[in-house]
Design an enzyme around this catalytic site. Structure first.
Site, PDB file in Angstrom:
ATOM      1  CB  CYS A   2      -0.982  -0.031   1.178  1.00 20.82           C
ATOM      2  SG  CYS A   2      -0.376   0.714   2.690  1.00 20.82           S
ATOM      3  CB  CYS A   5       3.425  -0.413   3.041  1.00 24.49           C
ATOM      4  SG  CYS A   5       2.471  -1.230   4.352  1.00 24.49           S
ATOM      5  CG  ASP A  28      -2.150  15.075   4.318  1.00 25.39           C
ATOM      6  OD1 ASP A  28      -2.863  14.202   4.835  1.00 25.39           O
ATOM      7  OD2 ASP A  28      -2.289  15.443   3.125  1.00 25.39           O
ATOM      8  CG  HIS A  44      -0.924  -2.898   5.963  1.00 27.87           C
ATOM      9  ND1 HIS A  44      -1.002  -1.834   5.081  1.00 27.87           N
ATOM     10  CD2 HIS A  44      -2.166  -3.431   6.037  1.00 27.87           C
ATOM     11  CE1 HIS A  44      -2.245  -1.744   4.646  1.00 27.87           C
ATOM     12  NE2 HIS A  44      -2.971  -2.713   5.200  1.00 27.87           N
ATOM     13  CG  ASN A  82     -11.045  10.193   7.871  1.00 25.41           C
ATOM     14  OD1 ASN A  82     -11.753  10.730   8.717  1.00 25.41           O
ATOM     15  ND2 ASN A  82     -10.302  10.882   7.024  1.00 25.41           N
ATOM     16  N   GLY A  88     -14.713   8.069   5.198  1.00 23.85           N
ATOM     17  CA  GLY A  88     -13.934   8.819   4.213  1.00 23.85           C
ATOM     18  C   GLY A  88     -12.476   8.412   4.147  1.00 23.85           C
ATOM     19  CG  HIS A  93      -0.799   1.785   6.381  1.00 19.70           C
ATOM     20  ND1 HIS A  93       0.216   0.918   6.022  1.00 19.70           N
ATOM     21  CD2 HIS A  93      -0.467   2.248   7.603  1.00 19.70           C
ATOM     22  CE1 HIS A  93       1.126   0.864   6.993  1.00 19.70           C
ATOM     23  NE2 HIS A  93       0.733   1.676   7.969  1.00 19.70           N
ATOM     24  CG  HIS A  95      -3.966   7.563   7.661  1.00 21.19           C
ATOM     25  ND1 HIS A  95      -4.532   6.534   6.931  1.00 21.19           N
ATOM     26  CD2 HIS A  95      -4.678   8.674   7.347  1.00 21.19           C
ATOM     27  CE1 HIS A  95      -5.530   7.013   6.203  1.00 21.19           C
ATOM     28  NE2 HIS A  95      -5.643   8.304   6.445  1.00 21.19           N
ATOM     29  CG  HIS A  97      -5.873  12.975   9.056  1.00 19.06           C
ATOM     30  ND1 HIS A  97      -5.528  13.431   7.802  1.00 19.06           N
ATOM     31  CD2 HIS A  97      -6.561  11.822   8.848  1.00 19.06           C
ATOM     32  CE1 HIS A  97      -5.996  12.602   6.884  1.00 19.06           C
ATOM     33  NE2 HIS A  97      -6.633  11.612   7.487  1.00 19.06           N
TER      34      HIS A  97
HETATM   35  P1  5GP Z   1      -7.671   9.583   4.452  1.00 20.06           P
HETATM   36  O1  5GP Z   1      -8.637  10.289   3.563  1.00 20.06           O
HETATM   37  O2  5GP Z   1      -7.390   8.182   4.003  1.00 20.06           O
HETATM   38  O3  5GP Z   1      -8.027   9.667   5.912  1.00 20.06           O
HETATM   39  O4  5GP Z   1      -6.333  10.420   4.365  1.00 20.06           O
HETATM   40  C1  5GP Z   1      -5.331  10.168   3.445  1.00 20.06           C
HETATM   41  C2  5GP Z   1      -4.407  11.354   3.501  1.00 20.06           C
HETATM   42  O5  5GP Z   1      -3.192  10.998   2.853  1.00 20.06           O
HETATM   43  C3  5GP Z   1      -4.936  12.591   2.764  1.00 20.06           C
HETATM   44  O6  5GP Z   1      -5.022  13.690   3.676  1.00 20.06           O
HETATM   45  C4  5GP Z   1      -3.928  12.834   1.655  1.00 20.06           C
HETATM   46  O7  5GP Z   1      -3.677  14.200   1.431  1.00 20.06           O
HETATM   47  C5  5GP Z   1      -2.699  12.105   2.161  1.00 20.06           C
HETATM   48  N1  5GP Z   1      -1.840  11.572   1.103  1.00 20.06           N
HETATM   49  C6  5GP Z   1      -2.231  10.870   0.005  1.00 20.06           C
HETATM   50  N2  5GP Z   1      -1.174  10.499  -0.724  1.00 20.06           N
HETATM   51  C7  5GP Z   1      -0.076  10.983  -0.077  1.00 20.06           C
HETATM   52  C8  5GP Z   1       1.325  10.926  -0.359  1.00 20.06           C
HETATM   53  O8  5GP Z   1       1.779  10.339  -1.344  1.00 20.06           O
HETATM   54  N3  5GP Z   1       2.155  11.537   0.518  1.00 20.06           N
HETATM   55  C9  5GP Z   1       1.681  12.199   1.641  1.00 20.06           C
HETATM   56  N4  5GP Z   1       2.597  12.759   2.436  1.00 20.06           N
HETATM   57  N5  5GP Z   1       0.374  12.249   1.926  1.00 20.06           N
HETATM   58  C10 5GP Z   1      -0.495  11.663   1.095  1.00 20.06           C
HETATM   59 ZN    ZN Z   2       0.335  -0.420   4.388  1.00 19.35          ZN
END
Ligand code: 5GP
Ligand code: ZN
Length: 118
Positions: A2, A5, A28, A44, A82, A88, A93, A95, A97
């Protein structure tokens, strides 16, 4: 493998704030606040729904350390994770915020249907 990862493995570059053997914190790519950090476990885990209390315990300490590292621990901040489609979650993976650096608005969930569909 992913996306996160790959970031953990340094196959994809990221702007790292803090790292230890179990966790990584990086900026982010599309910040929604002056400080917008993602904190992830290196192992993961799909989402919060699958994390063990033991890993979550260490994750908590790590996120507190991240907040101190970027000096938002006194001014305040927000931690969000999320989970799944309705939550959303785009990257499957776990995470967290970590948002701060300004007075954050509250109410960006107002577009949700408050009647819900369970
Ligand atoms: P989710 O919507 O899954 O809770 O949040 C995913 C977050 O990952 C989003 O805020 C998006 O901006 C961030 N994101 C997506 N791709 C990348 C990336 O390649 N590098 C970084 N640093 N953040 C990413
Ligand atoms: Zn992962």
């Amino acid at each position: 493998m992913c996306l996160f990862c790959k970031i953990i493995n340094k196959e994809i570059p990221s702007n790292i704030i803090l790292e230890n053997e179990k966790f990584l914190a990086f900026h982010d790519i599309n910040p929604k606040a002056p400080v917008h950090i993602l904190a992830v476990p290196k192992v993961h885990v799909d989402s919060f729904a699958d994390v063990s209390p033991e890993l979550m315990s260490d994750m908590t300490s790590f996120m507190q350390e991240v907040a101190r590292e970027v000096k938002i621990e006194k001014s305040g901040y927000r931690v969000i994770t999320n989970i799944g489609d309705n939550g959303g979650q785009e990257v499957k993976h776990l995470h967290f915020h970590i948002l701060g650096g300004a007075k954050l608005k509250w109410g960006h969930f107002s577009d949700a249907d408050t009647q819900g569909h369970f």
